[in-house]
Design an enzyme around this catalytic site. Structure first.
Site, PDB file in Angstrom:
ATOM      1  N   GLU A  83       0.622  -1.103   0.181  1.00 24.26           N
ATOM      2  CA  GLU A  83      -0.075  -0.150  -0.378  1.00 24.26           C
ATOM      3  C   GLU A  83       0.780   1.342   0.089  1.00 24.26           C
ATOM      4  O   GLU A  83       1.763   1.460   0.855  1.00 24.26           O
ATOM      5  CB  GLU A  83      -0.526   0.147   1.425  1.00 24.26           C
ATOM      6  CG  GLU A  83      -1.624   1.532   1.358  1.00 24.26           C
ATOM      7  CD  GLU A  83      -2.881   2.059  -0.022  1.00 24.26           C
ATOM      8  OE1 GLU A  83      -3.474   1.211  -0.041  1.00 24.26           O
ATOM      9  OE2 GLU A  83      -2.491   2.540   0.275  1.00 24.26           O
ATOM     10  N   THR A  97     -10.423   5.593  -1.743  1.00 20.44           N
ATOM     11  CA  THR A  97     -11.343   5.538  -2.313  1.00 20.44           C
ATOM     12  C   THR A  97     -12.619   4.568  -1.178  1.00 20.44           C
ATOM     13  O   THR A  97     -13.416   4.956  -0.622  1.00 20.44           O
ATOM     14  CB  THR A  97     -12.199   4.819  -3.567  1.00 20.44           C
ATOM     15  OG1 THR A  97     -11.306   5.369  -4.693  1.00 20.44           O
ATOM     16  CG2 THR A  97     -13.452   4.841  -4.271  1.00 20.44           C
ATOM     17  N   SER A 141     -20.044   6.458   0.977  1.00 20.67           N
ATOM     18  CA  SER A 141     -21.287   6.239   1.413  1.00 20.67           C
ATOM     19  C   SER A 141     -21.780   5.198   1.892  1.00 20.67           C
ATOM     20  O   SER A 141     -22.741   5.754   2.947  1.00 20.67           O
ATOM     21  CB  SER A 141     -23.018   6.443   0.967  1.00 20.67           C
ATOM     22  OG  SER A 141     -22.688   7.701  -0.532  1.00 20.67           O
ATOM     23  N   HIS A 186     -25.074  -1.995  -0.917  1.00 17.24           N
ATOM     24  CA  HIS A 186     -26.048  -2.040  -1.639  1.00 17.24           C
ATOM     25  C   HIS A 186     -26.884  -3.242  -2.318  1.00 17.24           C
ATOM     26  O   HIS A 186     -26.297  -4.428  -2.153  1.00 17.24           O
ATOM     27  CB  HIS A 186     -25.439  -2.031  -3.407  1.00 17.24           C
ATOM     28  CG  HIS A 186     -24.988  -0.134  -3.111  1.00 17.24           C
ATOM     29  ND1 HIS A 186     -26.242   0.538  -3.600  1.00 17.24           N
ATOM     30  CD2 HIS A 186     -23.605   0.301  -3.044  1.00 17.24           C
ATOM     31  CE1 HIS A 186     -25.342   2.002  -3.434  1.00 17.24           C
ATOM     32  NE2 HIS A 186     -24.223   1.614  -2.964  1.00 17.24           N
ATOM     33  N   VAL A 216       4.960   1.476  -5.547  1.00 14.15           N
ATOM     34  CA  VAL A 216       5.162   0.121  -6.434  1.00 14.15           C
ATOM     35  C   VAL A 216       5.673   0.926  -7.669  1.00 14.15           C
ATOM     36  O   VAL A 216       4.591   2.236  -9.202  1.00 14.15           O
ATOM     37  CB  VAL A 216       4.173  -1.028  -7.566  1.00 14.15           C
ATOM     38  CG1 VAL A 216       4.602  -1.265  -8.818  1.00 14.15           C
ATOM     39  CG2 VAL A 216       4.004  -1.756  -5.849  1.00 14.15           C
ATOM     40  N   ILE A 255     -13.622  -1.532 -10.088  1.00 12.16           N
ATOM     41  CA  ILE A 255     -14.773  -1.383  -9.032  1.00 12.16           C
ATOM     42  C   ILE A 255     -14.173  -0.017  -8.635  1.00 12.16           C
ATOM     43  O   ILE A 255     -13.576   0.374  -7.485  1.00 12.16           O
ATOM     44  CB  ILE A 255     -13.053  -2.078  -7.855  1.00 12.16           C
ATOM     45  CG1 ILE A 255     -12.773  -3.084  -9.001  1.00 12.16           C
ATOM     46  CG2 ILE A 255     -13.750  -2.481  -6.959  1.00 12.16           C
ATOM     47  CD1 ILE A 255     -13.564  -4.459 -10.065  1.00 12.16           C
ATOM     48  N   GLU A 256     -15.766   0.803  -8.916  1.00 12.48           N
ATOM     49  CA  GLU A 256     -16.107   2.011  -8.143  1.00 12.48           C
ATOM     50  C   GLU A 256     -17.787   0.932  -7.235  1.00 12.48           C
ATOM     51  O   GLU A 256     -17.137  -0.028  -7.253  1.00 12.48           O
ATOM     52  CB  GLU A 256     -15.596   2.433  -9.590  1.00 12.48           C
ATOM     53  CG  GLU A 256     -16.872   2.420 -10.476  1.00 12.48           C
ATOM     54  CD  GLU A 256     -17.456   3.800 -10.973  1.00 12.48           C
ATOM     55  OE1 GLU A 256     -18.302   4.012 -10.332  1.00 12.48           O
ATOM     56  OE2 GLU A 256     -17.820   3.549 -12.363  1.00 12.48           O
ATOM     57  N   CYS A 308     -16.587  15.360  22.432  1.00  8.91           N
ATOM     58  CA  CYS A 308     -17.533  14.978  21.363  1.00  8.91           C
ATOM     59  C   CYS A 308     -17.839  13.434  21.057  1.00  8.91           C
ATOM     60  O   CYS A 308     -19.148  13.272  20.842  1.00  8.91           O
ATOM     61  CB  CYS A 308     -17.804  16.096  19.818  1.00  8.91           C
ATOM     62  SG  CYS A 308     -16.613  17.598  19.875  1.00  8.91           S
TER      63      CYS A 308
END
Lengths: 492, 412
Positions: A34, A43, A48, A52, A173, A346-347, A413
């Protein structure tokens, strides 16, 4: 010692981490690379957080297949790796008569895809689920839900780590060499090299760059940004289900909508705008304004003080702006490059699909390497990542008496205790940035946005972990928080 | 779970909590308990190492810690009970508190509660600044904490958005510590800080203040690299052709303070949208009997001296309350008229002397504050200078208001 890794995954997003965990069930030597200082910073954390149902995807596509399957896997997975999720259902709302055929089309499509429990609701039934919602009718999908997106990614990664996967963070990479006697040599910008038999491209926004390094030219990722507002928890409970407008064909996303989060905030967004730079996570004045207006339309009780933060995420789209819409996921075992498993585009619904994509990839890996069970595999994430503030009073009392760190509140908070901060700092991946702590403990996510806890966490990192001010970073080595001490010569 | 019974419980050990506790004790309440979330008393004053505190109360210009110290000394002299490092997790309408600390989890039934939690800073998210999200953006108070209490320098080339007092103080502080402060930008056509701070913190150090100017973009992928600023029109929207780039590695936000009423809201206490604090009567009692509020949690003050005065008053009323002297509901509403942003208390009994606190909505010269009951003038106060940054206090005598039915305050 084997020669390098059996499998290496490039990309620590939710898909890469789900694959890592899936592979850790088997006796394989697996690593994940990574480029950022932690998993899930791209992403995967900037969306959200919706699970789904699968009504929106064309039957027969990979998107439909992995989404519906991923949705089914989510309950057990989240229990095992201790991630917050809620099946709150979704209504896709018809604004007027024109949208009604869309609802029926989606219902039929969903049923073909195997989505359970779909039902067309009239206005009265719809308002029983979500009082006051405007529109004439809705398609109800009970299997839709919400999950903590960064929590899911981190949970998958940490459990994969528990089960022996090596995580190489802060490693970008720079080249991939296909070796003549099989396998790959991966070179990093840092100079590190790594050899692997099977290579999985799960680089998300950079999937095309990784493809090119391996000699695959046919893909190009078009970054498409979505901006959001985060609303104060004061409004928790006003949105009981996911509410989406009936989709219009020209929209590259699913439309601006309100999404409750598992922690009790509400998100407004996302917008959809194609951008030049893959990681331009800016928020723009025009879109912020339109999101605020949309928020006021959808939530009459919304006050200006309820807007606590903005963020944006970027979709890795395979469809260029002039085409728009979506294309199917690419999940392929490249026959031309033996051992290269390629994921691109891959969205959405990548978050929901990740566990199912991992299963698919596993079977592809099985074509290259023998899959013997890892007898030490445990599906349960180690440690006990829970949220102290959500425990019953008696349990809180007990925990504080056992460990005083639970009695000390660091983030006022979100009521996050010192022990939770310490656990986050001591995460198994060794990620030690403010964002890493925030994504694990929720510190700084409340209405004061870290004004109170940031100096306190700083103090803990310095006094208990020995960091000097220059070593404090927001999310990467290039985002230092401080320039040094004010004065030399004291103990601090 | 065992429930401890206490007389008066005060939430917050800053200037308001300290003064309220001392006053409650001095007014005869033997059982006062103060709960403070930090390890030490003093609240925000501990990080305010500049001077200018206590001119009205002590007639000398003290630093924040010195000012707090005088109250802490008295507090300790009186032997008042304190729980430090303790946070109130919940408070219900029957004045039952749950408190968490390293020492344990406690449930306390209070005879009266005084809210003195102070305020917090508005953030970038609250004012929707567009652009990227690099490191190097801090609220002025967080930066003040890091620099003054933790010996951590936040940056070298600094811009400040908002001319609130903390921002002004920090402009000077950063300069004194070797940073270069480029400028202070203020959205409004006037400064929101005290005039004396404009002089002592900006003018004396040649730091420019740009009024009617705001930030239109934030640049820098990782660490802040610069900001775009633009002048705003009368509608407070940026004028695109005036946009310019200012390089900087640090941005401090001093864009307003918000009374910290998360606990009050959860308790069900009625809040005033104008002050963001509780609605109180002239005994500083909130909509829930036995729960009082004072200091910056009630409304944001300009000077700590007024906080202490107000809190002492609230402490005395709370002491009366636990002794069984109930003031009775205050039925005379007080409202803000022309030129007044808010007044406080929002309702009065008409049976006692009181001080009305208020802020004006715009800067003026040579005007008069007028208090009326319908058409009847109750009091007028001539003011040479009126400024939204400065709180105005007007004393009213019980005699003047005894027969009033409603009061309205306005600027003429």
């Amino acid at each position: 010692m084997k020669k390098g890794y059996d499998v290496t995954i490039i990309g620590g997003g939710v898909v890469g981490c789900a694959i890592a965990r899936e592979l850790s069930r088997y006796d394989l030597f697996v690593s994940l690379i990574e480029k950022e200082s932690d998993v899930g910073l791209g992403t995967s954390s900037r969306n959200s957080g919706v699970i789904h149902s699968g009504i929106n995807y064309k039957p027969g596509t990979l998107r439909a297949k992995v989404d519906v399957r991923g949705n089914k896997l989510m309950d057990k997975l989240c229990r095992d790796i201790k991630v917050k999720m809620k099946r709150i259902g979704k209504i896709t709302v018809a604004k007027d008569e024109k949208d009604i055929p869309t609802l029926y089309r989606l219902k039929e499509q969903g049923e073909v895809n195997g989505v359970p429990g779909l039902k067309i609701l009239d206005q009265k039934e719809m308002r029983k689920i979500q009082p006051g919602v405007s529109g004439i009718s809705a398609l109800y999908s009970p299997s839709s839900g919400i999950v903590c997106p960064y929590g899911l990614t981190i949970g998958l990664a940490e459990n994969a780590h528990d089960n022996g996967v090596h995580f190489h963070l802060c490693q970008e990479v720079s080249s991939i060499e296909t070796l003549t006697d099989g396998g790959f040599m991966i070179r990093m910008k840092s100079g590190t090299r790594l050899q692997t038999q099977v290579l999985i491209n799960a680089a998300g926004l950079f999937a095309d760059s990784i493809c090119r390094m391996a000699g695959i030219e046919e893909y190009r990722i078009y970054p498409c940004r979505g901006e959001y507002y985060v609303l104060d928890k004061r409004l928790n409970g006003t949105i009981k289900t996911l509410i989406y407008p009936a989709p219009r064909t020209d929209d590259p996303g699913l439309g601006i909508h309100l999404t409750p989060t598992v922690d009790g905030n509400i998100l407004i967004g996302p917008s959809a705008e194609y951008i030049e730079e893959h990681e331009d996570y800016a928020c723009t004045a025009e879109i912020m304004k339109s999101l605020r207006e949309e928020g006021h339309n959808l939530l009459p009780d919304l006050q200006m003080s309820d807007f606590i933060r903005n963020f944006s995420g970027v979709r890795p789209k395979l469809t260029p702006p002039e085409v728009g819409g979506n294309s199917d996921f690419v999940i392929e075992d490249r026959r031309d490059i033996n051992g290269f498993i390629n994921l691109a585009g891959i969205e959405s619904p990548g978050l929901t699909s990740a566990p199912a994509i991992a299963e698919m990839v596993l079977s592809m890996v099985g074509d290259h390497l023998p899959l013997r069970p890892n007898v030490h595999f445990s599906p349960d994430r180690k440690g006990s990542p829970f949220f102290f503030s959500e425990l019953p009073e008696e349990e809180k009392k007990q925990l504080i008496s056992e460990n005083p760190n639970y009695g000390e509140i660091i983030c006022r908070c979100e009521k996050i205790t010192k022990q939770e901060i310490l656990d986050a700092i001591n995460n198994p991946l060794g990620a030690r940035t403010f964002v890493s702590i925030k994504y694990r403990a929720r510190s700084g996510m409340g209405r004061c946005q870290g004004g109170f806890c940031m100096p306190r966490i700083t103090k803990i990192l310095r006094d208990e972990f020995g960091l000097s001010p220059e070593e404090f970073i927001l999310r990467s080595r290039t985002s230092p928080l401080f320039v040094g001490k004010v004065r030399e010569g004291d103990q601090k | 779970m065992t429930v401890e019974k206490r007389g008066i419980v005060i939430i917050g050990g800053g200037p308001a909590g300290l003064a309220a506790a001392i006053s409650a004790r001095e007014n005869g309440c033997e059982d006062v308990l103060l709960i403070e979330r930090d390890r030490i008393l003093g609240g925000i004053l501990n990080q305010c190492i500049h001077d200018g505190f206590g001119l009205h109360t002590f007639g000398s210009s003290l630093s924040g810690p010195e000012y707090a110290g005088r109250f802490i000394d008295r507090f300790q002299e009186l032997g008042i009970n304190v729980m430090e490092g303790s946070i109130v997790l919940s408070l219900d309408e029957n004045r039952v508190l749950s408190v968490s600390s390293r020492e344990g989890y406690r449930v306390i039934q209070a005879g009266a509660v005084i809210l003195a939690m102070g305020c917090r800073e508005r953030t970038r998210g609250a004012i929707s600044i567009p652009g990227r999200r690099p490191s190097g953006i801090y609220t002025a108070g967080a930066a003040q904490n890091l620099i003054n209490l933790e010996n951590i320098m936040v940056g070298k080339r600094v811009c400040i958005l908002g001319s609130g007092d903390i921002g002004l103080i920090m402009a000077r502080r950063m300069t004194l510590e070797g940073a270069h402060v480029e400028a202070v930008f203020e959205l409004l056509p006037y400064s929101s800080g005290l005039p004396r701070n404009i002089q002592q913190c900006l003018n004396d150090f040649n730091i420019p203040l740009f009024l009617s100017t705001t930030i239109t973009n934030i640049h820098g992928k990782d660490r802040l690299e610069g900001i775009s600023v633009a002048q705003v029109g009368q509608d407070r929207c940026p004028i695109p052709e005036t946009e310019r780039y200012v390089p900087c590695d640090t941005l401090l936000l001093s864009v307003g303070l918000i009374p910290e009423n998360d606990l009050s809201r959860d308790t069900g206490i009625e809040l005033d949208p104008k002050t963001s604090g509780a609605i109180v009567d002239d005994a500083f009692m909130t909509s829930i009997p036995g729960i009082f509020a004072c200091g910056n949690v009630l409304h944001v003050h300009d000077l700590v001296d007024w906080v202490s005065l107000e809190a002492a008053s609230a402490g005395a009323f709370a002491a009366n309350y636990v002794r069984g002297i109930k003031e009775g509901r205050s039925s005379i509403p007080v409202s803000a008229g022309e030129g007044i942003r808010y007044t406080l208390p929002q309702a009065i009994s008409g049976r006692m002397d009181l001080t009305l606190s208020m802020r004006v909505s715009a800067p003026w010269r040579n005007r008069t504050i007028v208090i009326k009951d319908g058409e009847t003038e109750i009091k007028r106060k001539r003011m040479v200078r009126l400024h939204p940054a400065e709180m105005i206090r007007v004393d009213l005598k019980a005699n003047d208001i005894a027969s009033c039915s409603r009061l309205e305050v306005s600027v003429e």
